[in-house]
Design a protein around this motif. Sequence first.
Motif, PDB file in Angstrom:
ATOM      1  N   ILE A  30      -3.596   3.688  -4.122  1.00  0.00           N
ATOM      2  CA  ILE A  30      -4.127   4.658  -5.080  1.00  0.00           C
ATOM      3  C   ILE A  30      -3.590   6.049  -4.784  1.00  0.00           C
ATOM      4  O   ILE A  30      -3.139   6.763  -5.683  1.00  0.00           O
ATOM      5  CB  ILE A  30      -5.672   4.640  -5.058  1.00  0.00           C
ATOM      6  N   ALA A  31      -3.584   6.413  -3.494  1.00  0.00           N
ATOM      7  CA  ALA A  31      -3.076   7.730  -3.107  1.00  0.00           C
ATOM      8  C   ALA A  31      -1.619   7.876  -3.524  1.00  0.00           C
ATOM      9  O   ALA A  31      -1.200   8.918  -4.038  1.00  0.00           O
ATOM     10  CB  ALA A  31      -3.234   7.931  -1.605  1.00  0.00           C
ATOM     11  N   ARG A  32      -0.836   6.813  -3.309  1.00  0.00           N
ATOM     12  CA  ARG A  32       0.585   6.895  -3.676  1.00  0.00           C
ATOM     13  C   ARG A  32       0.749   7.021  -5.183  1.00  0.00           C
ATOM     14  O   ARG A  32       1.643   7.732  -5.660  1.00  0.00           O
ATOM     15  CB  ARG A  32       1.334   5.664  -3.150  1.00  0.00           C
ATOM     16  N   ARG A  33      -0.108   6.323  -5.936  1.00  0.00           N
ATOM     17  CA  ARG A  33      -0.017   6.442  -7.401  1.00  0.00           C
ATOM     18  C   ARG A  33      -0.392   7.852  -7.858  1.00  0.00           C
ATOM     19  O   ARG A  33       0.193   8.382  -8.798  1.00  0.00           O
ATOM     20  CB  ARG A  33      -0.925   5.414  -8.087  1.00  0.00           C
ATOM     21  N   ILE A  34      -1.370   8.464  -7.184  1.00  0.00           N
ATOM     22  CA  ILE A  34      -1.734   9.846  -7.528  1.00  0.00           C
ATOM     23  C   ILE A  34      -0.537  10.763  -7.305  1.00  0.00           C
ATOM     24  O   ILE A  34      -0.275  11.687  -8.064  1.00  0.00           O
ATOM     25  CB  ILE A  34      -2.962  10.311  -6.698  1.00  0.00           C
ATOM     26  N   LEU A  35       0.231  10.460  -6.252  1.00  0.00           N
ATOM     27  CA  LEU A  35       1.402  11.283  -5.945  1.00  0.00           C
ATOM     28  C   LEU A  35       2.577  10.963  -6.857  1.00  0.00           C
ATOM     29  O   LEU A  35       3.633  11.583  -6.761  1.00  0.00           O
ATOM     30  CB  LEU A  35       1.807  11.071  -4.484  1.00  0.00           C
ATOM     31  N   GLY A  36       2.418   9.960  -7.715  1.00  0.00           N
ATOM     32  CA  GLY A  36       3.458   9.688  -8.700  1.00  0.00           C
ATOM     33  C   GLY A  36       4.331   8.483  -8.393  1.00  0.00           C
ATOM     34  O   GLY A  36       5.261   8.188  -9.141  1.00  0.00           O
ATOM     35  N   ASP A  37       4.066   7.766  -7.291  1.00  0.00           N
ATOM     36  CA  ASP A  37       4.866   6.573  -6.984  1.00  0.00           C
ATOM     37  C   ASP A  37       4.447   5.428  -7.907  1.00  0.00           C
ATOM     38  O   ASP A  37       3.334   5.393  -8.411  1.00  0.00           O
ATOM     39  CB  ASP A  37       4.617   6.103  -5.536  1.00  0.00           C
ATOM     40  N   THR A  38       5.356   4.498  -8.083  1.00  0.00           N
ATOM     41  CA  THR A  38       5.006   3.284  -8.798  1.00  0.00           C
ATOM     42  C   THR A  38       4.741   2.194  -7.773  1.00  0.00           C
ATOM     43  O   THR A  38       5.635   1.820  -7.017  1.00  0.00           O
ATOM     44  CB  THR A  38       6.149   2.848  -9.724  1.00  0.00           C
ATOM     45  N   VAL A  39       3.497   1.740  -7.706  1.00  0.00           N
ATOM     46  CA  VAL A  39       3.118   0.727  -6.729  1.00  0.00           C
ATOM     47  C   VAL A  39       2.519  -0.442  -7.497  1.00  0.00           C
ATOM     48  O   VAL A  39       1.637  -0.243  -8.319  1.00  0.00           O
ATOM     49  CB  VAL A  39       2.063   1.289  -5.742  1.00  0.00           C
ATOM     50  N   PRO A  40       3.019  -1.651  -7.248  1.00  0.00           N
ATOM     51  CA  PRO A  40       2.447  -2.789  -7.980  1.00  0.00           C
ATOM     52  C   PRO A  40       0.997  -3.049  -7.588  1.00  0.00           C
ATOM     53  O   PRO A  40       0.577  -2.733  -6.463  1.00  0.00           O
ATOM     54  CB  PRO A  40       3.351  -3.961  -7.596  1.00  0.00           C
ATOM     55  N   LEU A  41       0.272  -3.612  -8.525  1.00  0.00           N
ATOM     56  CA  LEU A  41      -1.131  -3.944  -8.291  1.00  0.00           C
ATOM     57  C   LEU A  41      -1.233  -5.108  -7.313  1.00  0.00           C
ATOM     58  O   LEU A  41      -0.429  -6.020  -7.338  1.00  0.00           O
ATOM     59  CB  LEU A  41      -1.752  -4.347  -9.630  1.00  0.00           C
ATOM     60  N   MET A  42      -2.245  -5.060  -6.451  1.00  0.00           N
ATOM     61  CA  MET A  42      -2.443  -6.178  -5.532  1.00  0.00           C
ATOM     62  C   MET A  42      -2.869  -7.412  -6.320  1.00  0.00           C
ATOM     63  O   MET A  42      -3.517  -7.305  -7.346  1.00  0.00           O
ATOM     64  CB  MET A  42      -3.505  -5.820  -4.510  1.00  0.00           C
ATOM     65  N   THR A  43      -2.481  -8.578  -5.798  1.00  0.00           N
ATOM     66  CA  THR A  43      -2.790  -9.792  -6.557  1.00  0.00           C
ATOM     67  C   THR A  43      -4.204 -10.253  -6.252  1.00  0.00           C
ATOM     68  O   THR A  43      -4.747 -10.041  -5.167  1.00  0.00           O
ATOM     69  CB  THR A  43      -1.818 -10.927  -6.235  1.00  0.00           C
ATOM     70  N   LEU A  44      -4.753 -10.916  -7.243  1.00  0.00           N
ATOM     71  CA  LEU A  44      -6.122 -11.387  -7.144  1.00  0.00           C
ATOM     72  C   LEU A  44      -6.199 -12.727  -6.447  1.00  0.00           C
ATOM     73  O   LEU A  44      -7.185 -13.072  -5.813  1.00  0.00           O
ATOM     74  CB  LEU A  44      -6.669 -11.514  -8.574  1.00  0.00           C
ATOM     75  N   LYS A  45      -5.104 -13.489  -6.573  1.00  0.00           N
ATOM     76  CA  LYS A  45      -5.115 -14.873  -6.103  1.00  0.00           C
ATOM     77  C   LYS A  45      -5.411 -14.972  -4.605  1.00  0.00           C
ATOM     78  O   LYS A  45      -4.828 -14.280  -3.787  1.00  0.00           O
ATOM     79  CB  LYS A  45      -3.745 -15.523  -6.387  1.00  0.00           C
ATOM     80  N   GLU A  46      -6.333 -15.857  -4.293  1.00  0.00           N
ATOM     81  CA  GLU A  46      -6.629 -16.143  -2.891  1.00  0.00           C
ATOM     82  C   GLU A  46      -5.464 -16.965  -2.345  1.00  0.00           C
ATOM     83  O   GLU A  46      -5.113 -17.988  -2.910  1.00  0.00           O
ATOM     84  CB  GLU A  46      -7.920 -16.968  -2.813  1.00  0.00           C
ATOM     85  N   GLU A  47      -4.842 -16.477  -1.291  1.00  0.00           N
ATOM     86  CA  GLU A  47      -3.710 -17.248  -0.748  1.00  0.00           C
ATOM     87  C   GLU A  47      -4.209 -18.501  -0.052  1.00  0.00           C
ATOM     88  O   GLU A  47      -5.111 -18.454   0.773  1.00  0.00           O
ATOM     89  CB  GLU A  47      -2.939 -16.382   0.245  1.00  0.00           C
TER      90      GLU A  47
END
Lengths: 263, 225
Positions: A234-251
């Motif tokens: 979230i912090a990186r996205r606030i700074l303008g980076d593009t970060v993929p969303l974490m996956t929901l799937k239980e490994e």
Amino acid sequence: MGKAIVVTSGKGGVGKTTSTANIGTALALQGEKVCLVDMDIGLRNLDVILGLENRIIYDIIDVVEGRAKLHQAIIKDKRFNDQLFLLPAAQHADKNAINEEQMIELIGELKKDYDYVLIDCPAGIEQGFKNSIAAADDAILVTTPEISAIRDADRIIGLIEQTPIKAPRLIINRIRKGMMERGDVMDIDEITRHLSVELLGIIFEDDEVVRSSNKGNPVVLDPDHISSQGYRNIARRILGDTVPLMTLKEEKKTIWQKIFGKK
Amino acid sequence: MKQAVSLKGIKEGYQLIIPASASLRSVLEELTELKTQLKKDAHANHQIRFFVKTGDRRLNEEEQKQIIQIVEDDYFKIDSFESNVVSIEKALEWHNQSSPTLEVRNVRSGQLLQTEGDLLLIGDVHPGGTVRATGSIFIIGQFKGIAHAGFAGKENAVVVANFRYNAQVRVGDNVHIIEQKESDEGHTDESEFVYVNDLHIIEISPLEQLKVIRPEIGKYAGGLT
């Protein structure tokens, strides 16, 4: 000139204060100079989560009423090298002890010295909320996948839309993977579509958040936890980076991973 | 001096034409003169009706009263004042009544969207959100809140939407609760409309019936009626 971001939710107990502390800390870890402002006057606890409770000498009401200078009230977090600061709320006053104009002036002062000013908004939509959003440039909306929190979030977006703040960005907090996968609660897409706001990030339910908060250490300091990763993203996205969303799937562990004990 | 006010005989009586360019004071003077003239000439023992035409001028009530005072007596009667122009206020009122308001937005919890006349909403009505119109309401989007058509009392207003979620519809003084349709059984993705029938009971009908039940919708004339 820095940026003032208000962290709000409408409903209580969804993790505004925890999110403020962790996002602020994560931004500080990224090298930004951050000041956290606790607006929950009368029920302060941002200082507790940061482990700074015993350092409070003056508070925001002391500053507004002229009993202290702004720099006297601001507490420095020693864990960071001049990166993270806190302006604590007053405990012996209520939310009407400060008004919107005073807030705008105060936050304007802070923005001169800090890259980011994070305002921890109290629950509800009364004076405390109005004060908190009055001075903000941007808003982060925290919700959980519960219908009651989502409903309140919807109301808050409506209220924020009437201010000059552009559309708030959404954090979905305390996601329980199992429940979401089974469809017991609304999933991330549904919530985002329903509220029709930009998704800033998701935080999975993690006992470690409570455990570390109780010790006065925001969980984000320890990168190994899944919630910590969420806040860092979230912090990186606030700074303008593009970060993929974490996956929901239980490994699911394969048999080989089980045998060799790999993750 | 050239006469500004002119008199024209028509079947029903006389048209009294007052050009917009003439000053009101000279018009009033002329009318007084005209009146005495007419009084002399008139032999009729029945009432004579006058229709005042003011062209591009709108007379306010005070001015109308002045003219009535001069012209009217036992035999002379002013039937109507007519002009080619209307006030902006009046025009807006007609406009709002006859043309639907288009809104492209979501109505969120706690928000109230209220319009004069009909409302066409492109967007969702979230739970706890309210849309309200003096006319009919048409919703393109998910409808989960409250829609109140004809809230000033217009009972022939309708609400057109897809009624598949929990919601509430009001038409005039009538309230109807819509329960979310369970599973896919029996639900259509199509829009329906809610109206108040002859027995003053709210009913939901398929959209095809709209033209039959409320043929006047979509045929607004507007303007001077």
